[in-house]
Design a protein around this motif. Sequence first.
Motif, PDB file in Angstrom:
ATOM      1  N   LEU A  10       0.915   7.671   4.721  1.00 42.25           N
ATOM      2  CA  LEU A  10       0.135   7.346   3.539  1.00 42.25           C
ATOM      3  C   LEU A  10       1.000   6.527   2.588  1.00 42.25           C
ATOM      4  O   LEU A  10       2.141   6.911   2.287  1.00 42.25           O
ATOM      5  CB  LEU A  10      -0.334   8.631   2.851  1.00 42.25           C
ATOM      6  CG  LEU A  10      -1.030   8.486   1.497  1.00 42.25           C
ATOM      7  CD1 LEU A  10      -2.338   7.721   1.649  1.00 42.25           C
ATOM      8  CD2 LEU A  10      -1.274   9.866   0.890  1.00 42.25           C
ATOM      9  N   ARG A  37      -5.691  -2.228  15.821  1.00 44.42           N
ATOM     10  CA  ARG A  37      -6.033  -1.155  14.895  1.00 44.42           C
ATOM     11  C   ARG A  37      -7.530  -0.897  14.933  1.00 44.42           C
ATOM     12  O   ARG A  37      -8.317  -1.789  15.294  1.00 44.42           O
ATOM     13  CB  ARG A  37      -5.595  -1.497  13.470  1.00 44.42           C
ATOM     14  CG  ARG A  37      -6.314  -2.689  12.851  1.00 44.42           C
ATOM     15  CD  ARG A  37      -5.675  -3.034  11.511  1.00 44.42           C
ATOM     16  NE  ARG A  37      -6.367  -4.142  10.854  1.00 44.42           N
ATOM     17  CZ  ARG A  37      -5.929  -4.720   9.731  1.00 44.42           C
ATOM     18  NH1 ARG A  37      -4.795  -4.301   9.145  1.00 44.42           N
ATOM     19  NH2 ARG A  37      -6.620  -5.702   9.179  1.00 44.42           N
ATOM     20  N   ALA A  39     -10.411   1.029  12.443  1.00 45.64           N
ATOM     21  CA  ALA A  39     -10.818   1.771  11.253  1.00 45.64           C
ATOM     22  C   ALA A  39     -12.063   2.588  11.576  1.00 45.64           C
ATOM     23  O   ALA A  39     -12.800   2.250  12.512  1.00 45.64           O
ATOM     24  CB  ALA A  39     -11.098   0.797  10.115  1.00 45.64           C
ATOM     25  N   PRO A  87      -5.775  -1.588   0.991  1.00 47.56           N
ATOM     26  CA  PRO A  87      -6.643  -0.487   1.466  1.00 47.56           C
ATOM     27  C   PRO A  87      -7.382  -0.844   2.752  1.00 47.56           C
ATOM     28  O   PRO A  87      -7.609   0.031   3.593  1.00 47.56           O
ATOM     29  CB  PRO A  87      -7.599  -0.290   0.290  1.00 47.56           C
ATOM     30  CG  PRO A  87      -6.795  -0.692  -0.905  1.00 47.56           C
ATOM     31  CD  PRO A  87      -5.961  -1.853  -0.436  1.00 47.56           C
ATOM     32  N   GLU A  88      -7.724  -2.097   2.923  1.00 50.93           N
ATOM     33  CA  GLU A  88      -8.439  -2.500   4.140  1.00 50.93           C
ATOM     34  C   GLU A  88      -7.561  -2.493   5.380  1.00 50.93           C
ATOM     35  O   GLU A  88      -8.058  -2.698   6.489  1.00 50.93           O
ATOM     36  CB  GLU A  88      -9.083  -3.880   3.967  1.00 50.93           C
ATOM     37  CG  GLU A  88      -8.152  -4.954   3.453  1.00 50.93           C
ATOM     38  CD  GLU A  88      -8.258  -5.145   1.947  1.00 50.93           C
ATOM     39  OE1 GLU A  88      -8.306  -4.130   1.197  1.00 50.93           O
ATOM     40  OE2 GLU A  88      -8.267  -6.321   1.498  1.00 50.93           O
ATOM     41  N   ASP A  89      -6.264  -2.246   5.213  1.00 50.77           N
ATOM     42  CA  ASP A  89      -5.373  -2.082   6.370  1.00 50.77           C
ATOM     43  C   ASP A  89      -5.427  -0.661   6.918  1.00 50.77           C
ATOM     44  O   ASP A  89      -4.832  -0.370   7.958  1.00 50.77           O
ATOM     45  CB  ASP A  89      -3.926  -2.405   5.990  1.00 50.77           C
ATOM     46  CG  ASP A  89      -3.720  -3.866   5.633  1.00 50.77           C
ATOM     47  OD1 ASP A  89      -2.985  -4.135   4.662  1.00 50.77           O
ATOM     48  OD2 ASP A  89      -4.298  -4.735   6.323  1.00 50.77           O
ATOM     49  N   THR A  90      -6.126   0.228   6.233  1.00 52.95           N
ATOM     50  CA  THR A  90      -6.249   1.608   6.678  1.00 52.95           C
ATOM     51  C   THR A  90      -6.931   1.670   8.033  1.00 52.95           C
ATOM     52  O   THR A  90      -8.027   1.136   8.212  1.00 52.95           O
ATOM     53  CB  THR A  90      -7.047   2.432   5.656  1.00 52.95           C
ATOM     54  OG1 THR A  90      -6.305   2.504   4.432  1.00 52.95           O
ATOM     55  CG2 THR A  90      -7.289   3.848   6.175  1.00 52.95           C
ATOM     56  N   GLN A 117      -1.773   6.914  12.510  1.00 54.76           N
ATOM     57  CA  GLN A 117      -2.645   6.689  11.372  1.00 54.76           C
ATOM     58  C   GLN A 117      -1.901   6.034  10.220  1.00 54.76           C
ATOM     59  O   GLN A 117      -0.833   6.499   9.807  1.00 54.76           O
ATOM     60  CB  GLN A 117      -3.245   8.009  10.889  1.00 54.76           C
ATOM     61  CG  GLN A 117      -4.103   7.910   9.639  1.00 54.76           C
ATOM     62  CD  GLN A 117      -5.420   7.202   9.891  1.00 54.76           C
ATOM     63  OE1 GLN A 117      -6.122   7.512  10.854  1.00 54.76           O
ATOM     64  NE2 GLN A 117      -5.770   6.254   9.023  1.00 54.76           N
ATOM     65  N   VAL A 118      -2.478   4.967   9.705  1.00 53.66           N
ATOM     66  CA  VAL A 118      -1.973   4.312   8.499  1.00 53.66           C
ATOM     67  C   VAL A 118      -3.062   4.396   7.438  1.00 53.66           C
ATOM     68  O   VAL A 118      -4.198   3.968   7.682  1.00 53.66           O
ATOM     69  CB  VAL A 118      -1.597   2.841   8.764  1.00 53.66           C
ATOM     70  CG1 VAL A 118      -1.279   2.127   7.451  1.00 53.66           C
ATOM     71  CG2 VAL A 118      -0.430   2.763   9.729  1.00 53.66           C
ATOM     72  N   THR A 119      -2.729   4.956   6.300  1.00 55.47           N
ATOM     73  CA  THR A 119      -3.682   5.078   5.205  1.00 55.47           C
ATOM     74  C   THR A 119      -3.091   4.434   3.964  1.00 55.47           C
ATOM     75  O   THR A 119      -1.982   4.794   3.543  1.00 55.47           O
ATOM     76  CB  THR A 119      -4.018   6.547   4.918  1.00 55.47           C
ATOM     77  OG1 THR A 119      -4.525   7.164   6.103  1.00 55.47           O
ATOM     78  CG2 THR A 119      -5.067   6.652   3.817  1.00 55.47           C
ATOM     79  N   VAL A 120      -3.813   3.484   3.409  1.00 57.29           N
ATOM     80  CA  VAL A 120      -3.359   2.777   2.213  1.00 57.29           C
ATOM     81  C   VAL A 120      -4.300   3.132   1.072  1.00 57.29           C
ATOM     82  O   VAL A 120      -5.490   2.841   1.127  1.00 57.29           O
ATOM     83  CB  VAL A 120      -3.334   1.258   2.436  1.00 57.29           C
ATOM     84  CG1 VAL A 120      -2.753   0.559   1.210  1.00 57.29           C
ATOM     85  CG2 VAL A 120      -2.531   0.908   3.682  1.00 57.29           C
ATOM     86  N   SER A 121      -3.754   3.747   0.054  1.00 55.30           N
ATOM     87  CA  SER A 121      -4.570   4.150  -1.090  1.00 55.30           C
ATOM     88  C   SER A 121      -4.573   3.053  -2.150  1.00 55.30           C
ATOM     89  O   SER A 121      -3.592   2.328  -2.321  1.00 55.30           O
ATOM     90  CB  SER A 121      -4.038   5.444  -1.689  1.00 55.30           C
ATOM     91  OG  SER A 121      -2.729   5.260  -2.171  1.00 55.30           O
TER      92      SER A 121
END
Length: 122
Positions: A10, A37, A39, A87-90, A117-121
Amino acid sequence: VQLQASGGGLVQAGGSLSLSCTASGRSFSPYAMGWFRQAPGKEREFVSAITWSGGSTIYADSVKGRFTISRDHAKNMVYLQMNSLKPEDTAVYYCAANPYSLTNYPKSYHYWGQGTQVTVSS
């Protein structure tokens, strides 16, 4: 060949992450390597790929200038440095190996890792 992706997590928008992909079972030379990736609710999409020699790379337009792919033959690893994350890289990021030429076509890739998992806030 078994591929293991790691390094996800994260991170806040604008931050960086570095993904790694390790091959076991055999060397993945002379395979080209790629990152994809997926989503939630979307199809798996191409991110980047690198030739066996490491001399040529390709990137999806959405990550060009922000992501860098590289490989280390001695360590049998491939990396994806991700900067200026959005965020769109999540997504779940997968590494994959293909015995053909440099390509963004998923069906050319014969071996796939389990994903990280990659989560970009925001």
